[in-house]
Scaffold this active site. Structure first.
Site, PDB file in Angstrom:
ATOM      1  N   SER A   1       0.949  -1.236   0.048  1.00 53.72           N
ATOM      2  CA  SER A   1       0.037   0.010  -0.240  1.00 53.72           C
ATOM      3  C   SER A   1       0.920   1.403   0.018  1.00 53.72           C
ATOM      4  CB  SER A   1      -1.009   0.173   1.391  1.00 53.72           C
ATOM      5  OG  SER A   1      -1.753  -1.112   1.435  1.00 53.72           O
ATOM      6  N   GLY A   2       1.812   1.311   0.701  1.00 50.03           N
ATOM      7  CA  GLY A   2       2.695   2.425   0.908  1.00 50.03           C
ATOM      8  C   GLY A   2       3.423   2.980  -0.066  1.00 50.03           C
TER       9      GLY A   2
ATOM     10  N   GLU B   1       9.163  -5.412  -7.266  1.00 40.94           N
ATOM     11  CA  GLU B   1       8.196  -6.199  -6.319  1.00 40.94           C
ATOM     12  C   GLU B   1       8.396  -7.841  -6.651  1.00 40.94           C
ATOM     13  OE1 GLU B   1       5.992  -6.069  -3.650  1.00 40.94           O
ATOM     14  OE2 GLU B   1       6.099  -8.139  -3.897  1.00 40.94           O
TER      15      GLU B   1
ATOM     16  N   THR C   1       0.883  -6.923   1.577  1.00 45.27           N
ATOM     17  CA  THR C   1       0.385  -7.766   2.707  1.00 45.27           C
ATOM     18  C   THR C   1      -1.146  -7.422   2.661  1.00 45.27           C
ATOM     19  OG1 THR C   1       2.489  -7.864   4.017  1.00 45.27           O
ATOM     20  CG2 THR C   1       0.549  -8.417   5.009  1.00 45.27           C
ATOM     21  N   CYS C   2      -1.553  -6.161   2.796  1.00 44.88           N
ATOM     22  CA  CYS C   2      -2.855  -5.814   3.201  1.00 44.88           C
ATOM     23  C   CYS C   2      -3.764  -6.278   1.905  1.00 44.88           C
ATOM     24  CB  CYS C   2      -3.074  -4.268   2.904  1.00 44.88           C
ATOM     25  SG  CYS C   2      -4.549  -3.635   3.068  1.00 44.88           S
TER      26      CYS C   2
ATOM     27  N   CYS D   1      -5.192  -7.178   5.479  1.00 46.93           N
ATOM     28  CA  CYS D   1      -6.759  -6.557   5.786  1.00 46.93           C
ATOM     29  C   CYS D   1      -7.682  -7.056   4.789  1.00 46.93           C
ATOM     30  CB  CYS D   1      -6.469  -5.148   5.397  1.00 46.93           C
ATOM     31  SG  CYS D   1      -4.876  -4.498   5.796  1.00 46.93           S
TER      32      CYS D   1
ATOM     33  N   LYS E   1      -9.026 -10.849   5.084  1.00 48.60           N
ATOM     34  CA  LYS E   1      -9.152 -10.981   6.504  1.00 48.60           C
ATOM     35  C   LYS E   1     -10.850 -10.495   6.722  1.00 48.60           C
ATOM     36  CE  LYS E   1      -9.162  -7.759   8.661  1.00 48.60           C
ATOM     37  NZ  LYS E   1      -8.217  -6.785   9.446  1.00 48.60           N
TER      38      LYS E   1
ATOM     39  N   TYR F   1      -4.104  -7.724  17.074  1.00 45.53           N
ATOM     40  CA  TYR F   1      -5.027  -7.517  16.072  1.00 45.53           C
ATOM     41  C   TYR F   1      -5.353  -8.787  15.681  1.00 45.53           C
ATOM     42  CZ  TYR F   1      -4.312  -2.383  15.771  1.00 45.53           C
ATOM     43  OH  TYR F   1      -4.067  -1.019  15.908  1.00 45.53           O
ATOM     44  N   ILE F   2      -4.461  -9.393  15.044  1.00 41.52           N
ATOM     45  CA  ILE F   2      -4.567 -10.694  14.266  1.00 41.52           C
ATOM     46  C   ILE F   2      -5.128 -11.799  15.201  1.00 41.52           C
ATOM     47  CG2 ILE F   2      -3.367 -12.429  12.876  1.00 41.52           C
ATOM     48  CD1 ILE F   2      -1.439 -10.286  11.982  1.00 41.52           C
TER      49      ILE F   2
ATOM     50  N   GLU G   1      -8.925 -10.876  15.830  1.00 33.63           N
ATOM     51  CA  GLU G   1      -9.802 -10.921  14.877  1.00 33.63           C
ATOM     52  C   GLU G   1      -9.973 -12.582  14.193  1.00 33.63           C
ATOM     53  OE1 GLU G   1      -9.056  -6.651  12.643  1.00 33.63           O
ATOM     54  OE2 GLU G   1      -7.856  -8.322  11.934  1.00 33.63           O
TER      55      GLU G   1
ATOM     56  N   ARG H   1      -0.692 -13.333  26.815  1.00 39.92           N
ATOM     57  CA  ARG H   1      -0.084 -13.350  28.198  1.00 39.92           C
ATOM     58  C   ARG H   1      -0.231 -12.314  29.111  1.00 39.92           C
ATOM     59  NH1 ARG H   1       5.773 -12.503  25.012  1.00 39.92           N
ATOM     60  NH2 ARG H   1       5.273 -10.386  24.297  1.00 39.92           N
TER      61      ARG H   1
ATOM     62  N   THR I   1      -1.947   0.156   7.344  1.00 40.56           N
ATOM     63  CA  THR I   1      -2.241   0.433   6.099  1.00 40.56           C
ATOM     64  C   THR I   1      -2.277   1.892   5.776  1.00 40.56           C
ATOM     65  OG1 THR I   1      -2.847  -1.602   5.566  1.00 40.56           O
ATOM     66  CG2 THR I   1      -3.291  -0.202   3.919  1.00 40.56           C
TER      67      THR I   1
ATOM     68  N   ALA J   1      -8.846   0.019  14.178  1.00 40.45           N
ATOM     69  CA  ALA J   1      -9.994  -1.004  14.355  1.00 40.45           C
ATOM     70  C   ALA J   1      -9.482  -2.239  14.318  1.00 40.45           C
ATOM     71  CB  ALA J   1     -11.029  -0.640  13.143  1.00 40.45           C
TER      72      ALA J   1
ATOM     73  N   HIS K   1     -31.326   9.741  14.153  1.00 37.51           N
ATOM     74  CA  HIS K   1     -32.023   8.885  15.042  1.00 37.51           C
ATOM     75  C   HIS K   1     -32.807   7.964  13.952  1.00 37.51           C
ATOM     76  CE1 HIS K   1     -34.142   7.882  18.601  1.00 37.51           C
ATOM     77  NE2 HIS K   1     -35.236   7.852  18.137  1.00 37.51           N
TER      78      HIS K   1
ATOM     79  N   GLU L   1     -25.626   8.451  17.392  1.00 36.02           N
ATOM     80  CA  GLU L   1     -25.982   9.423  17.890  1.00 36.02           C
ATOM     81  C   GLU L   1     -25.680   9.485  19.305  1.00 36.02           C
ATOM     82  OE1 GLU L   1     -30.545   9.699  18.375  1.00 36.02           O
ATOM     83  OE2 GLU L   1     -30.555   7.516  18.252  1.00 36.02           O
TER      84      GLU L   1
HETATM   85  P1  NDP Z   1       0.250  -7.255  17.851  1.00 38.65           P
HETATM   86  O1  NDP Z   1       1.642  -6.715  17.975  1.00 38.65           O
HETATM   87  O2  NDP Z   1      -1.119  -6.798  17.593  1.00 38.65           O
HETATM   88  O3  NDP Z   1       0.043  -8.567  18.830  1.00 38.65           O
HETATM   89  C1  NDP Z   1       1.086  -9.639  19.177  1.00 38.65           C
HETATM   90  C2  NDP Z   1       0.493 -10.503  20.150  1.00 38.65           C
HETATM   91  O4  NDP Z   1       1.194 -11.353  20.273  1.00 38.65           O
HETATM   92  C3  NDP Z   1       0.334  -9.627  21.612  1.00 38.65           C
HETATM   93  O5  NDP Z   1      -0.755 -10.361  22.273  1.00 38.65           O
HETATM   94  C4  NDP Z   1       1.614 -10.155  22.211  1.00 38.65           C
HETATM   95  O6  NDP Z   1       1.587 -10.103  23.612  1.00 38.65           O
HETATM   96  C5  NDP Z   1       1.917 -11.605  21.606  1.00 38.65           C
HETATM   97  N1  NDP Z   1       3.206 -12.055  21.771  1.00 38.65           N
HETATM   98  C6  NDP Z   1       4.264 -11.573  20.980  1.00 38.65           C
HETATM   99  N2  NDP Z   1       5.359 -12.297  21.354  1.00 38.65           N
HETATM  100  C7  NDP Z   1       4.749 -13.526  22.030  1.00 38.65           C
HETATM  101  C8  NDP Z   1       5.477 -14.605  22.432  1.00 38.65           C
HETATM  102  N3  NDP Z   1       6.887 -14.886  22.321  1.00 38.65           N
HETATM  103  N4  NDP Z   1       4.551 -15.664  22.932  1.00 38.65           N
HETATM  104  C9  NDP Z   1       3.408 -15.259  23.341  1.00 38.65           C
HETATM  105  N5  NDP Z   1       2.783 -14.135  23.007  1.00 38.65           N
HETATM  106  C10 NDP Z   1       3.526 -13.306  22.171  1.00 38.65           C
HETATM  107  O7  NDP Z   1       0.464  -8.404  16.556  1.00 38.65           O
HETATM  108  P2  NDP Z   1      -0.135  -9.223  15.319  1.00 38.65           P
HETATM  109  O8  NDP Z   1       0.809 -10.435  15.011  1.00 38.65           O
HETATM  110  O9  NDP Z   1      -1.670  -9.343  15.917  1.00 38.65           O
HETATM  111  O10 NDP Z   1      -0.533  -7.959  14.303  1.00 38.65           O
HETATM  112  C11 NDP Z   1       0.834  -7.628  13.526  1.00 38.65           C
HETATM  113  C12 NDP Z   1       0.795  -5.999  13.061  1.00 38.65           C
HETATM  114  O11 NDP Z   1      -0.341  -6.081  12.202  1.00 38.65           O
HETATM  115  C13 NDP Z   1       0.053  -5.140  14.236  1.00 38.65           C
HETATM  116  O12 NDP Z   1       1.034  -4.377  14.529  1.00 38.65           O
HETATM  117  C14 NDP Z   1      -1.227  -4.338  13.231  1.00 38.65           C
HETATM  118  O13 NDP Z   1      -0.877  -3.197  13.580  1.00 38.65           O
HETATM  119  C15 NDP Z   1      -1.278  -5.138  12.262  1.00 38.65           C
HETATM  120  N6  NDP Z   1      -2.567  -5.413  11.974  1.00 38.65           N
HETATM  121  C16 NDP Z   1      -3.531  -4.395  11.812  1.00 38.65           C
HETATM  122  C17 NDP Z   1      -4.921  -4.746  11.621  1.00 38.65           C
HETATM  123  C18 NDP Z   1      -6.160  -4.075  11.726  1.00 38.65           C
HETATM  124  O14 NDP Z   1      -5.665  -2.689  11.734  1.00 38.65           O
HETATM  125  N7  NDP Z   1      -7.187  -4.066  11.988  1.00 38.65           N
HETATM  126  C19 NDP Z   1      -5.345  -6.173  11.674  1.00 38.65           C
HETATM  127  C20 NDP Z   1      -4.330  -7.320  11.554  1.00 38.65           C
HETATM  128  C21 NDP Z   1      -3.035  -6.948  11.791  1.00 38.65           C
HETATM  129  P3  NDP Z   1       1.911  -8.763  24.638  1.00 38.65           P
HETATM  130  O15 NDP Z   1       0.749  -7.946  24.215  1.00 38.65           O
HETATM  131  O16 NDP Z   1       2.028  -9.357  26.046  1.00 38.65           O
HETATM  132  O17 NDP Z   1       3.264  -8.223  24.006  1.00 38.65           O
END
Ligand code: NDP
Length: 461
Positions: free
Chosen positions: A14-15, A34, A41-42, A47, A50, A185-186, A189, A206, A318, A348, A442, A447
């Site tokens: 995207s970027g 590319e 990825t998006c 995105c 998904k 996020y992932i 979702e 965790r 994105t 979101a 309404h 609202e």
């Molecule tokens: P996130 O950074 O959102 O979450 C990672 C999760 O994994 C956290 O809960 C983290 O825990 C945990 N974690 C990390 N390392 C370990 C480990 N070694 N053992 C156990 N748990 C672990 O990453 P995602 O993979 O969910 O998403 C990647 C990126 O993609 C995000 O930064 C997001 O910006 C983007 N994304 C955006 C979306 C959207 O806009 N709707 C949708 C999907 C992805 P802890 O919190 O304790 O660190």
């Protein structure tokens, strides 16, 4: 010295695509390299697919909810292969749009893996995307690295038995039991969508609540929502090993518990994709995890080399990568400076129902100021008749001194659509009085954001 092109963009996500198109529209000679998939990825593994899967997962709810409205609809079978084929067809349509859009803008397309030979010379070599392509050496005055990131797996025994978001979109069969590791996020979702599609879902994270970094009350509302969607949550724990058994994959947790699943999906974050770029042949600096270090203007330590999007690991969304690419192209080729407000960036999470936020959380805002908190929680009209136990939560964080609305948060149906609109008010620095004098639509949930009159509490110092 005359070079082959004014701008070379590495990575057509995207970027990168936005940067290339805008630079070309300003009259620059532009090339894009590319190696994996046009759209990044998006479009291919993020995105877009998904959201299609999330939408697919909501039809079961609609069938059940329709009964309260007098319909006698029966739930039929769900066909995963049919969904994946329809999704793939849409993705390849979008891939075509990306390449033709670049082509029409006069951008030269180079298919293959790009590697720096020096600060201005790139060698593009064939990849599986087009193994027949000939290697191309190209020189450029300016180079933008927009290679994005890739999922990481935790370093535990049996990690290779799990999948990541790279593989989940092409599973040949839908897992009936899935354990998802990570409460970001992932993780959230995919927990929601697989539960909606009928799988038994275990979500392992965790922290005490999912989605670290979001507003605490929103996270608490989501925690309840995960229970209501029949996702089994395993808080405050991590996997220590995965092994194959006759019954399925066994996930041992560090609290001593074992889970059994057909698939284990790691949603444990992403790291920038910089390893094979030949950055050692430049002065571009990276951190330990490969994040490219840039200044506010997206320039690296090597003059003329820039980086945008997830590869810089600033705010990995994105629309942020798109904004960075657009702003950079304007600055380099139209001498136009623009600023953007990261604090108001809306976010979101497409769970069912979704949640969304713009601006500061209560915890962030209350760190160094006094804030008025307004909240409301209600059962949306649809679910009075559907009978579904689903509630909506909304919140405004208001600076007491300036009366500016610093943050808006919502968990409930249409939250991303509603918060997108509110993010303009927050970026514009509007005050609570501006919300109060706005007339609502309404009957809607939205609202409520302009009718919250009674402060719930005061927070901060
Ligand atoms: P996130 O950074 O959102 O979450 C990672 C999760 O994994 C956290 O809960 C983290 O825990 C945990 N974690 C990390 N390392 C370990 C480990 N070694 N053992 C156990 N748990 C672990 O990453 P995602 O993979 O969910 O998403 C990647 C990126 O993609 C995000 O930064 C997001 O910006 C983007 N994304 C955006 C979306 C959207 O806009 N709707 C949708 C999907 C992805 P802890 O919190 O304790 O660190």
């Amino acid at each position: 010295m005359s070079r082959d092109t004014d701008l070379l963009v590495i990575g057509a996500g995207s970027g990168g695509v936005r940067c290339a198109r805008i630079a070309a529209s300003h009259g620059a000679r532009v090339a894009v390299a590319e190696g994996r998939h046009w759209g990044g990825t998006c479009v291919n593994l993020g995105c877009v697919p998904k959201k299609l899967l999330v939408q697919a997962s909501e039809y079961g709810d609609y069938v059940a909810d329709s009964h309260g409205f007098g319909w006698n609809t029966q739930r039929g079978d769900f066909d995963w292969q049919k969904l994946i084929a329809a999704k793939d067809k849409e993705i390849s349509r979008l891939n075509g749009i990306y390449t033709s859009m670049l082509d029409k803008s006069g951008v030269r397309l180079l298919t293959g893996h790009a590697r720096f030979e020096d600060a201005h010379t790139i060698l593009v070599e064939p990849t599986e995307l087009d193994p027949e392509a000939k290697p191309v050496r190209i020189t450029a005055d300016r180079i933008v690295i927009a290679t994005g990131g890739q999922p990481v797996r935790p370093d535990i025994e049996g990690a290779e038995l799990g999948i990541t978001s790279d593989e989940v979109f092409h599973l040949p069969v839908m897992p009936q039991r899935i354990a998802i590791i990570g409460g970001g996020y992932i993780g959230v979702e995919f927990a929601g969508l697989f539960a909606g599609l009928g799988a038994k879902v275990d979500l392992v994270y965790r922290q005490t609540l999912p989605l670290r970094g979001f507003d605490e009350e929103l996270r608490t509302a989501l925690h309840k929502g995960l229970d209501l969607r029949s996702v089994t949550q395993h808080e405050e724990c991590s996997p220590v090993s995965i092994s194959r058994t006759a019954d399925g994959l066994k996930i041992r947790l560090d609290n001593g518990q074992d889970l059994i699943a057909d698939q284990v999906m790691f949603a444990t974050g992403r790291v920038p994709k910089t390893a094979a770029l030949g950055l050692e042949n430049t002065r571009v600096r990276t951190t330990g995890q490969g994040r490219i270090i840039v200044g506010h203007d997206s320039e690296t330590d090597e003059p003329g080399i820039f980086a945008i999007g997830d590869v810089t690991n600033r705010l990995n969304l994105t629309p942020v990568a798109i904004a960075e690419g657009h702003i950079l192209a304007d600055r380099l080729f139209a001498n136009r400076a623009r600023e953007w407000d990261f604090d108001a960036t809306p976010k979101a999470v497409f769970f069912t129902p979704p949640l969304a936020s713009a601006g500061l959380t209560e915890e962030e805002a209350a760190k160094d100021r006094i804030v008025d908190i307004y909240t409301t929680e209600f059962r949306p009209m649809r679910h009075v008749l559907s009978g579904r136990e689903r509630r909506t939560f909304m919140k405004l964080v208001v600076d007491q001194a300036s009366e500016k609305v610093l943050g808006a948060h919502m968990y409930g149906e249409d939250a991303p659509e509603i918060i997108q609109g509110l993010s303009i008010a927050i970026a514009a620095g509007l005050r609570k009085a501006d919300f109060d004098r706005t007339i609502g639509v309404h009957p809607t949930s939205a609202e409520e954001f302009v009718t919250m009159r009674t402060r719930t509490r005061i927070s901060g110092k």
